[in-house]
Design an enzyme around this catalytic site. Structure first.
Site, PDB file in Angstrom:
ATOM      1  N   GLY A 155       0.853  -1.201   0.000  1.00  0.00           N
ATOM      2  CA  GLY A 155       0.000   0.000   0.000  1.00  0.00           C
ATOM      3  C   GLY A 155       0.882   1.242   0.000  1.00  0.00           C
TER       4      GLY A 155
ATOM      5  CB  SER B   3       0.924   4.141  -4.618  1.00  0.00           C
ATOM      6  OG  SER B   3      -0.334   3.584  -4.275  1.00  0.00           O
TER       7      SER B   3
ATOM      8  N   GLY C 174      -1.042   8.223   0.724  1.00  0.00           N
ATOM      9  CA  GLY C 174      -1.379   8.270   2.146  1.00  0.00           C
ATOM     10  C   GLY C 174      -0.254   7.850   3.082  1.00  0.00           C
TER      11      GLY C 174
ATOM     12  CG  PHE D 194      -4.669  -2.709  -7.404  1.00  0.00           C
ATOM     13  CD1 PHE D 194      -4.223  -2.917  -8.698  1.00  0.00           C
ATOM     14  CD2 PHE D 194      -5.797  -3.405  -6.981  1.00  0.00           C
ATOM     15  CE1 PHE D 194      -4.872  -3.793  -9.557  1.00  0.00           C
ATOM     16  CE2 PHE D 194      -6.462  -4.289  -7.833  1.00  0.00           C
ATOM     17  CZ  PHE D 194      -5.995  -4.478  -9.114  1.00  0.00           C
TER      18      PHE D 194
ATOM     19  CB  ALA E 177      -1.483  -6.268  -1.986  1.00  0.00           C
TER      20      ALA E 177
ATOM     21  CE1 TYR F 192      -8.686   8.734  13.590  1.00  0.00           C
ATOM     22  CE2 TYR F 192     -10.923   7.952  13.212  1.00  0.00           C
ATOM     23  CZ  TYR F 192     -10.045   8.966  13.578  1.00  0.00           C
ATOM     24  OH  TYR F 192     -10.546  10.186  13.941  1.00  0.00           O
TER      25      TYR F 192
ATOM     26  CE1 TYR G 160     -12.588   4.671  10.085  1.00  0.00           C
ATOM     27  CE2 TYR G 160     -11.960   3.577  12.137  1.00  0.00           C
ATOM     28  CZ  TYR G 160     -11.716   3.864  10.811  1.00  0.00           C
ATOM     29  OH  TYR G 160     -10.601   3.325  10.188  1.00  0.00           O
TER      30      TYR G 160
HETATM   31  P1  NAI Z   1      -4.885   5.418   0.823  1.00  0.00           P
HETATM   32  O1  NAI Z   1      -6.130   5.233   0.051  1.00  0.00           O
HETATM   33  O2  NAI Z   1      -4.147   6.710   0.685  1.00  0.00           O
HETATM   34  O3  NAI Z   1      -3.821   4.255   0.467  1.00  0.00           O
HETATM   35  C1  NAI Z   1      -4.202   2.957   0.174  1.00  0.00           C
HETATM   36  C2  NAI Z   1      -3.061   2.204  -0.491  1.00  0.00           C
HETATM   37  O4  NAI Z   1      -3.466   0.839  -0.698  1.00  0.00           O
HETATM   38  C3  NAI Z   1      -2.646   2.730  -1.868  1.00  0.00           C
HETATM   39  O5  NAI Z   1      -1.246   2.593  -2.009  1.00  0.00           O
HETATM   40  C4  NAI Z   1      -3.343   1.758  -2.826  1.00  0.00           C
HETATM   41  O6  NAI Z   1      -2.725   1.626  -4.107  1.00  0.00           O
HETATM   42  C5  NAI Z   1      -3.211   0.477  -2.033  1.00  0.00           C
HETATM   43  N1  NAI Z   1      -4.178  -0.565  -2.409  1.00  0.00           N
HETATM   44  C6  NAI Z   1      -5.528  -0.552  -2.307  1.00  0.00           C
HETATM   45  N2  NAI Z   1      -6.033  -1.739  -2.707  1.00  0.00           N
HETATM   46  C7  NAI Z   1      -4.983  -2.508  -3.062  1.00  0.00           C
HETATM   47  C8  NAI Z   1      -4.843  -3.841  -3.550  1.00  0.00           C
HETATM   48  N3  NAI Z   1      -5.884  -4.648  -3.736  1.00  0.00           N
HETATM   49  N4  NAI Z   1      -3.592  -4.296  -3.818  1.00  0.00           N
HETATM   50  C9  NAI Z   1      -2.502  -3.503  -3.651  1.00  0.00           C
HETATM   51  N5  NAI Z   1      -2.578  -2.251  -3.163  1.00  0.00           N
HETATM   52  C10 NAI Z   1      -3.792  -1.761  -2.888  1.00  0.00           C
HETATM   53  O7  NAI Z   1      -5.262   5.120   2.330  1.00  0.00           O
HETATM   54  P2  NAI Z   1      -4.685   5.569   3.743  1.00  0.00           P
HETATM   55  O8  NAI Z   1      -5.636   6.543   4.344  1.00  0.00           O
HETATM   56  O9  NAI Z   1      -3.238   5.873   3.692  1.00  0.00           O
HETATM   57  O10 NAI Z   1      -4.916   4.211   4.546  1.00  0.00           O
HETATM   58  C11 NAI Z   1      -3.894   3.296   4.848  1.00  0.00           C
HETATM   59  C12 NAI Z   1      -4.204   2.658   6.190  1.00  0.00           C
HETATM   60  O11 NAI Z   1      -4.186   3.685   7.197  1.00  0.00           O
HETATM   61  C13 NAI Z   1      -5.597   2.015   6.267  1.00  0.00           C
HETATM   62  O12 NAI Z   1      -5.513   0.836   7.030  1.00  0.00           O
HETATM   63  C14 NAI Z   1      -6.416   3.061   7.005  1.00  0.00           C
HETATM   64  O13 NAI Z   1      -7.502   2.515   7.675  1.00  0.00           O
HETATM   65  C15 NAI Z   1      -5.367   3.581   7.974  1.00  0.00           C
HETATM   66  N6  NAI Z   1      -5.667   4.877   8.584  1.00  0.00           N
HETATM   67  C16 NAI Z   1      -6.120   5.942   7.845  1.00  0.00           C
HETATM   68  C17 NAI Z   1      -6.469   7.124   8.476  1.00  0.00           C
HETATM   69  C18 NAI Z   1      -6.964   8.300   7.705  1.00  0.00           C
HETATM   70  O14 NAI Z   1      -7.532   9.207   8.318  1.00  0.00           O
HETATM   71  N7  NAI Z   1      -6.769   8.363   6.424  1.00  0.00           N
HETATM   72  C19 NAI Z   1      -6.326   7.292   9.941  1.00  0.00           C
HETATM   73  C20 NAI Z   1      -5.752   6.152  10.608  1.00  0.00           C
HETATM   74  C21 NAI Z   1      -5.479   4.982   9.947  1.00  0.00           C
HETATM   75 NA    NA Z   2      -1.326   4.018   2.294  1.00  0.00          NA
END
Ligand code: NAI
Ligand code: NA
Length: 395
Positions: free
Chosen positions: A47, A49, A51, A73, A111, A224, A234
Site C-alpha cells: 500500500g 503509493s 497516504g 494497485f 496485494a 484508527y 467508525y
Molecule cells: P490510501 O487510500 O491513501 O492508500 C491505500 C493504499 O493501498 C494505496 O497505495 C493503494 O494503491 C493500495 N491498495 C488498495 N487496494 C490494493 C490492492 N488490492 N492491492 C494492492 N494495493 C492496494 O489510504 P490511507 O488513508 O493511507 O490508509 C492506509 C491505512 O491507514 C488504512 O488501514 C487506514 O484505515 C489507515 N488509517 C487511515 C487514516 C486516515 O484518516 N486516512 C487514519 C488512521 C489509519
Molecule cells: Na497508504
C-alpha cells in the site's frame, strides 16, 4: 496535455503528474530536514503509493537510506488520460530515490492475490535477501479471497441501530443531516474479510516460511480510533470490527515472529484527508473541525509528519511506548482532551453558514485536491505536461 481536476462525488477522476512530483519532493525535504533516523535498511511497503503507506516509504528511504519495495494497485496512464495519483507518486518517488543512489522497485497489482505475493517474495529473494521492516497500509473497498475466490465488499455502517448525524459535502460546503442504516446480513464479516488482519498474516506467514525476514524485523499496520462523535460509524461500526480484527492479528503475528526476534505492531494514526477517508460519511466534517483546532494550537500534522514521528519516537527509539492494548499511539495529539473538547463544541455549532468560519473547509479541500496533484504551490498548471510517465523500477 493540460490537466484540470474533474471530480465526481468523493473522487477526482484526473491527476496531475507535476503536482504529484512536487508533493513527493516536499515530503522528502521534510524528512531530510528532520535528520537521520537509525531505522530500517530493507523495507517492504504494502500500500505504498498514497497516504500513510507512501509516507512510510519516503521516511524509510530518506530518513534511513533504506532500500524499498513498494506494492500498490494503481492505474497507469494512457494517451490523453492521466494515471491515478499513486502511479505518479511512485514514479517520482523512484526517480528521487534512484537519484539519491537508493534501491527502489515497485509492483503494481492486487496485494491480496497469490500472484502478487509470489512476485514480491521472488523480488525480495533476488535483490534484498531479507527485509527488516514490513509496513501494511492497504485501504481497499474489496478483496478477492486467494483461497476461495470469494469477492468480499466492505461497508461503512453502524451496528445495531441507525446513525443520525451531520455531514458535509466538502465541495459545496453544505452541511446536512444524514441517517445511515445499520449493518445487515454478512456486512460485518465481509468488512472484516477486506480490512481485517487476515491478509497481513498471510503476507507475514509467506515471508517467514521462505526465510525472508531478518532477525529483529518489525511489521506495522495502521489503525484508527477517533472520538465518540464518530464512534457509531467508525470504531463501533463495521470498519471498527475490521480494525479490532487487525489489532488482534498483531498479537498472533508477534507470536510467530518470536523465532526471529521480530515484533508486530499496530499504530493508531490521526484522521487525515486521504482517498480512503474522504469516502467515509461524517468524517470529512470531523476532519475540517479537527484541522481548525489543531492548526490553531500549532499541532497539526499530515501523513509525513505522523510517520516521521512514528519512526523516530516510537519504532526506532530506545523503547516503543504503547497503550494498555499494545498499540502505538500517534493519534495522541488528535485525542488530547483540550482538542476533543473544542471539536465537540464546534460540532454542535456547525451549519452550512457557520462552517466556513469555525471549520477548516478550505484546508480540507486543499488537502483533497493535493492528493491528486492539484492546488500544489509552485506548480504551473498552465504548462503542457506529459501524462505518459513511466515507473522505472516497475516489475
Ligand atoms: P490510501 O487510500 O491513501 O492508500 C491505500 C493504499 O493501498 C494505496 O497505495 C493503494 O494503491 C493500495 N491498495 C488498495 N487496494 C490494493 C490492492 N488490492 N492491492 C494492492 N494495493 C492496494 O489510504 P490511507 O488513508 O493511507 O490508509 C492506509 C491505512 O491507514 C488504512 O488501514 C487506514 O484505515 C489507515 N488509517 C487511515 C487514516 C486516515 O484518516 N486516512 C487514519 C488512521 C489509519
Ligand atoms: Na497508504
Amino acid at each position: 496535455m493540460i490537466i484540470e481536476p474533474r471530480t465526481r462525488g468523493f473522487i477526482c477522476l484526473t491527476s496531475h503528474p507535476s503536482g504529484c512530483e512536487q508533493n513527493i519532493i516536499d515530503q522528502i525535504e521534510y524528512i531530510k530536514s528532520e535528520g537521520t533516523i537509525n531505522g530500517p535498511k530493507k523495507v517492504l511497503v504494502i500500500g505504498a503509493s498514497t497516504g500513510f503507506g507512501l509516507a512510510s516509504r519516503i521516511t524509510s528511504a530518506f530518513g534511513s537510506q533504506a532500500a524499498t519495495i513498494g506494492v500498490f494497485f494503481e492505474k497507469p496512464p494512457s494517451e490523453g488520460r492521466p494515471a491515478t495519483p499513486g502511479w505518479y507518486n511512485s514514479a517520482y518517488f523512484e526517480q528521487e530515490a534512484h537519484k539519491a543512489g537508493l534501491y527502489a522497485k515497485s509492483i503494481n497489482g492486487d496485494a491480496f492475490s497469490k500472484e502478487i505475493k509470489r512476485q514480491t517474495l521472488d523480488l525480495i529473494k533476488a535483490d534484498l535477501g531479507q527485509i527488516d521492516l514490513i509496513i501494511y497500509s492497504l485501504a481497499s473497498p474489496v478483496r478477492t479471497h486467494p483461497e476461495t475466490g470469494v469477492r468480499y465488499k466492505s461497508v461503512l455502517k453502524p451496528i445495531g441501530s441507525s446513525f443520525k448525524n451531520k455531514t458535509v459535502d466538502f465541495h459545496s460546503g453544505v452541511v446536512s443531516d444524514i441517517s445511515i442504516e445499520p449493518a445487515v446480513g454478512d456486512d460485518v464479516d465481509n468488512t472484516i474479510a477486506v480490512m481485517g488482519g487476515e491478509d497481513w498474516k498471510m503476507w507475514m506467514d509467506a515471508l517467514q516460511e521462505e526465510e525472508l525476514l531478518a532477525n529483529g524485523c518489525k511489521t506495522v499496520a495502521y489503525s484508527y480510533i477517533g472520538p465518540s462523535l464518530t464512534e457509531p460509524v467508525y470504531r463501533k461500526g463495521t470498519i471498527g470490527k475490521a480494525k479490532d480484527h487487525l489489532e488482534a492479528t498483531a498479537f498472533s503475528i508477534g507470536d510467530a515472529l518470536k523465532s526471529v526476534n521480530g515484533e508486530a505492531y499496530v499504530s493508531v494514526n490521526k484522521a487525515l484527508v486521504t482517498q480512503a477517508s474522504s469516502a467515509i460519511p461524517v468524517i470529512p466534517l470531523y476532519i475540517s473541525l479537527l484541522y481548525k483546532v489543531m492548526k490553531e494550537k500549532g499541532i497539526h500534522e499530515g501523513c509525513i509528519e505522523q510517520i516521521q514521528r512514528l519512526f523516530q519516537d516510537r519504532l526506532y527509539s530506545a523503547s516503543t511506548p504503547t497503550d494498555d492494548q499494545g498499540r502505538i499511539r500517534i493519534d495522541d495529539l488528535e485525542m488530547r482532551d483540550d482538542v476533543q473538547a473544542e471539536v465537540a463544541e464546534l460540532w454542535e455549532k456547525a451549519t452550512t453558514e457557520t462552517l466556513p468560519n469555525i471549520g477548516d473547509l478550505k484546508g480540507y479541500e486543499k488537502d483533497f485536491f493535493n492528493l491528486f496533484g492539484f492546488l500544489v504551490p509552485g506548480v504551473d498548471y498552465e504548462k503542457d505536461v506529459n501524462e505518459m510517465v513511466e515507473i522505472k523500477g516497475l516489475q
